[in-house]
Write an enzyme that holds these catalytic residues in place. Structure first.
Site, PDB file in Angstrom:
ATOM      1  N   ARG A 169      14.752  25.326  34.326  1.00 29.11           N
ATOM      2  CA  ARG A 169      14.702  26.495  33.461  1.00 29.11           C
ATOM      3  C   ARG A 169      15.416  26.246  32.139  1.00 29.11           C
ATOM      4  O   ARG A 169      15.510  27.146  31.316  1.00 29.11           O
ATOM      5  CB  ARG A 169      15.434  27.633  34.160  1.00 29.11           C
ATOM      6  CG  ARG A 169      14.576  28.750  34.622  1.00 29.11           C
ATOM      7  CD  ARG A 169      15.544  29.695  35.303  1.00 29.11           C
ATOM      8  NE  ARG A 169      15.002  30.991  35.437  1.00 29.11           N
ATOM      9  CZ  ARG A 169      14.436  31.445  36.542  1.00 29.11           C
ATOM     10  NH1 ARG A 169      14.297  30.684  37.587  1.00 29.11           N
ATOM     11  NH2 ARG A 169      14.000  32.678  36.584  1.00 29.11           N
ATOM     12  N   ARG A 210      15.181  44.403  43.729  1.00 30.12           N
ATOM     13  CA  ARG A 210      16.177  43.424  43.287  1.00 30.12           C
ATOM     14  C   ARG A 210      17.071  44.018  42.210  1.00 30.12           C
ATOM     15  O   ARG A 210      16.623  44.779  41.369  1.00 30.12           O
ATOM     16  CB  ARG A 210      15.466  42.173  42.738  1.00 30.12           C
ATOM     17  CG  ARG A 210      15.107  41.189  43.808  1.00 30.12           C
ATOM     18  CD  ARG A 210      14.211  40.062  43.355  1.00 30.12           C
ATOM     19  NE  ARG A 210      14.545  39.449  42.087  1.00 30.12           N
ATOM     20  CZ  ARG A 210      13.903  38.385  41.591  1.00 30.12           C
ATOM     21  NH1 ARG A 210      12.911  37.839  42.287  1.00 30.12           N
ATOM     22  NH2 ARG A 210      14.234  37.886  40.434  1.00 30.12           N
ATOM     23  N   ARG A 242      16.459  39.202  30.864  1.00 35.60           N
ATOM     24  CA  ARG A 242      15.785  38.030  31.439  1.00 35.60           C
ATOM     25  C   ARG A 242      14.682  37.522  30.515  1.00 35.60           C
ATOM     26  O   ARG A 242      14.481  36.314  30.381  1.00 35.60           O
ATOM     27  CB  ARG A 242      15.196  38.377  32.811  1.00 35.60           C
ATOM     28  CG  ARG A 242      16.266  38.488  33.887  1.00 35.60           C
ATOM     29  CD  ARG A 242      15.782  39.281  35.080  1.00 35.60           C
ATOM     30  NE  ARG A 242      14.777  38.620  35.866  1.00 35.60           N
ATOM     31  CZ  ARG A 242      13.970  39.257  36.702  1.00 35.60           C
ATOM     32  NH1 ARG A 242      14.058  40.575  36.856  1.00 35.60           N
ATOM     33  NH2 ARG A 242      13.073  38.581  37.402  1.00 35.60           N
TER      34      ARG A 242
HETATM   35  P1  AP5 Z   1      13.971  34.016  40.098  1.00 30.52           P
HETATM   36  O1  AP5 Z   1      14.030  34.600  41.433  1.00 30.52           O
HETATM   37  O2  AP5 Z   1      13.410  32.658  39.922  1.00 30.52           O
HETATM   38  O3  AP5 Z   1      13.275  35.080  39.158  1.00 30.52           O
HETATM   39  P2  AP5 Z   1      12.290  34.920  37.891  1.00 30.52           P
HETATM   40  O4  AP5 Z   1      11.978  33.558  37.410  1.00 30.52           O
HETATM   41  O5  AP5 Z   1      12.837  35.858  36.909  1.00 30.52           O
HETATM   42  O6  AP5 Z   1      10.948  35.191  38.470  1.00 30.52           O
HETATM   43  P3  AP5 Z   1      10.565  36.376  39.354  1.00 30.52           P
HETATM   44  O7  AP5 Z   1      10.859  36.061  40.794  1.00 30.52           O
HETATM   45  O8  AP5 Z   1      11.129  37.658  38.842  1.00 30.52           O
HETATM   46  O9  AP5 Z   1       9.005  36.454  39.084  1.00 30.52           O
HETATM   47  P4  AP5 Z   1       7.825  35.512  39.537  1.00 30.52           P
HETATM   48  O10 AP5 Z   1       7.271  34.794  38.365  1.00 30.52           O
HETATM   49  O11 AP5 Z   1       8.180  34.698  40.751  1.00 30.52           O
HETATM   50  O12 AP5 Z   1       6.774  36.609  39.921  1.00 30.52           O
HETATM   51  P5  AP5 Z   1       6.376  37.217  41.370  1.00 30.52           P
HETATM   52  O13 AP5 Z   1       5.430  36.301  42.063  1.00 30.52           O
HETATM   53  O14 AP5 Z   1       7.589  37.653  42.089  1.00 30.52           O
HETATM   54  O15 AP5 Z   1      15.449  33.976  39.435  1.00 30.52           O
HETATM   55  C1  AP5 Z   1      16.300  35.078  39.518  1.00 30.52           C
HETATM   56  C2  AP5 Z   1      17.625  34.739  38.861  1.00 30.52           C
HETATM   57  O16 AP5 Z   1      18.247  33.632  39.555  1.00 30.52           O
HETATM   58  C3  AP5 Z   1      17.546  34.270  37.400  1.00 30.52           C
HETATM   59  O17 AP5 Z   1      17.505  35.346  36.493  1.00 30.52           O
HETATM   60  C4  AP5 Z   1      18.844  33.454  37.290  1.00 30.52           C
HETATM   61  O18 AP5 Z   1      19.961  34.292  37.172  1.00 30.52           O
HETATM   62  C5  AP5 Z   1      18.913  32.772  38.653  1.00 30.52           C
HETATM   63  N1  AP5 Z   1      18.227  31.479  38.628  1.00 30.52           N
HETATM   64  C6  AP5 Z   1      17.134  31.120  39.359  1.00 30.52           C
HETATM   65  N2  AP5 Z   1      16.760  29.876  39.068  1.00 30.52           N
HETATM   66  C7  AP5 Z   1      17.624  29.419  38.128  1.00 30.52           C
HETATM   67  C8  AP5 Z   1      17.749  28.205  37.397  1.00 30.52           C
HETATM   68  N3  AP5 Z   1      16.884  27.184  37.595  1.00 30.52           N
HETATM   69  N4  AP5 Z   1      18.744  28.086  36.504  1.00 30.52           N
HETATM   70  C9  AP5 Z   1      19.637  29.085  36.315  1.00 30.52           C
HETATM   71  N5  AP5 Z   1      19.571  30.273  36.948  1.00 30.52           N
HETATM   72  C10 AP5 Z   1      18.579  30.447  37.854  1.00 30.52           C
HETATM   73  O19 AP5 Z   1       5.532  38.471  40.866  1.00 30.52           O
HETATM   74  C11 AP5 Z   1       6.163  39.568  40.230  1.00 30.52           C
HETATM   75  C12 AP5 Z   1       5.450  40.873  40.637  1.00 30.52           C
HETATM   76  O20 AP5 Z   1       4.116  40.835  40.138  1.00 30.52           O
HETATM   77  C13 AP5 Z   1       5.320  41.032  42.165  1.00 30.52           C
HETATM   78  O21 AP5 Z   1       5.459  42.381  42.502  1.00 30.52           O
HETATM   79  C14 AP5 Z   1       3.898  40.542  42.475  1.00 30.52           C
HETATM   80  O22 AP5 Z   1       3.365  41.172  43.616  1.00 30.52           O
HETATM   81  C15 AP5 Z   1       3.172  40.922  41.197  1.00 30.52           C
HETATM   82  N6  AP5 Z   1       2.081  40.018  40.851  1.00 30.52           N
HETATM   83  C16 AP5 Z   1       2.044  38.670  41.006  1.00 30.52           C
HETATM   84  N7  AP5 Z   1       0.868  38.186  40.546  1.00 30.52           N
HETATM   85  C17 AP5 Z   1       0.165  39.254  40.086  1.00 30.52           C
HETATM   86  C18 AP5 Z   1      -1.117  39.407  39.483  1.00 30.52           C
HETATM   87  N8  AP5 Z   1      -1.924  38.357  39.259  1.00 30.52           N
HETATM   88  N9  AP5 Z   1      -1.508  40.643  39.115  1.00 30.52           N
HETATM   89  C19 AP5 Z   1      -0.715  41.715  39.332  1.00 30.52           C
HETATM   90  N10 AP5 Z   1       0.505  41.644  39.916  1.00 30.52           N
HETATM   91  C20 AP5 Z   1       0.941  40.422  40.284  1.00 30.52           C
END
Ligand code: AP5
Length: 215
Positions: A91, A163, A174
């Protein structure tokens, strides 16, 4: 299917976790989500979880030194024979560079970087209506007007929760952090010729078809 080493990058809410689980099941690869690892530690009140929480709750990144060590330990314990999917790592540029060095030591290569591209208004909508399963971590989209029905996970019937970083202020932060810290790795992988941009608007299955065309 051959073993592959695949990275999923994209802004928060782009669908990385959703697609990673589908890809893991289809290709039988090891799956590592740094966000899930931090949340596991947080739920179990480990020292790592307590340290990470102060950053995660406000939408900041956990420092590179902590995150890189955690990832390396996890990769070492899972092994590299099966190939892997990394969701949410790297990231930052230092994370990307340390992954390169780590893989070089193991004489393995990255095959594909999938970049999930979604406009910000859709990201905010997805994150603010996401509820996560306590059991299997699967994300579920819920209309907040229906939350009084005590909804359960569509995958395993587990309990759902919102969350801490899916609040409006944390979502805003974010997205800013993504622009500042994570976007530069897009160019890093583009230069290596392994980046594939996936237009990720549309149904989950439609996005997954695009993913499968690439991998
Ligand atoms: P992390 O858990 O990795 O969160 P994120 O990257 O912010 O990503 P999300 O999990 O929020 O979203 P996603 O892209 O996975 O989407 P999802 O499939 O869930 O990280 C959280 C925190 O941890 C960070 O902020 C940081 O503090 C820390 N961290 C983690 N890794 C780190 C690193 N490498 N370095 C430093 N800090 C780190 O989908 C989202 C929603 O949309 C769901 O409800 C889903 O059902 C829906 N959805 C999915 N696809 C579709 C679609 N095609 N159409 C409609 N809805 C959809």
């Amino acid at each position: 299917m051959n073993k592959s080493n695949i990275i999923l990058v994209g802004p928060p809410g782009a669908g990385k976790g959703t697609q990673a689980i589908l890809l893991r099941d289809k290709m039988d690869l090891n799956y590592i989500s740094t966000g899930d690892l931090f949340r596991f530690n947080l739920n179990n009140s480990t020292a790592l979880g307590k340290k990470a929480q102060q950053y995660m709750s406000t939408g900041e990144l956990v420092p590179d030194s902590i995150t890189i060590n955690m990832l390396a330990e996890e990769l070492n314990s899972l092994g590299i024979d099966k190939g892997f999917i990394l969701d949410g790592f790297p990231r930052t540029l230092p994370q990307a560079e340390s992954l390169d060095a780590f893989m070089e030591d193991l004489s393995i290569e990255l095959d594909t970087v999938l970049f999930f591209d979604v406009p910000n208004d859709e990201l905010v909508l997805r994150l603010s209506s996401r509820y996560t399963c306590r059991e299997c971590q699967a994300p579920n989209m819920l209309n907040s007007s229906k939350t009084s029905e005590v909804p359960t996970c569509s995958q395993c019937n587990g309990e759902l929760y919102q969350r801490e970083d899916d609040t409006p202020s944390a979502i805003e932060r974010r997205l800013e952090v993504y622009d500042q810290e994570t976007k530069p790795i897009i160019n890093f992988y583009e230069t290596k010729g392994i980046l594939h941009t996936i237009d990720s608007l549309g149904k989950v299955e439609e996005v997954f078809s695009k993913v499968m065309e690439v991998v």
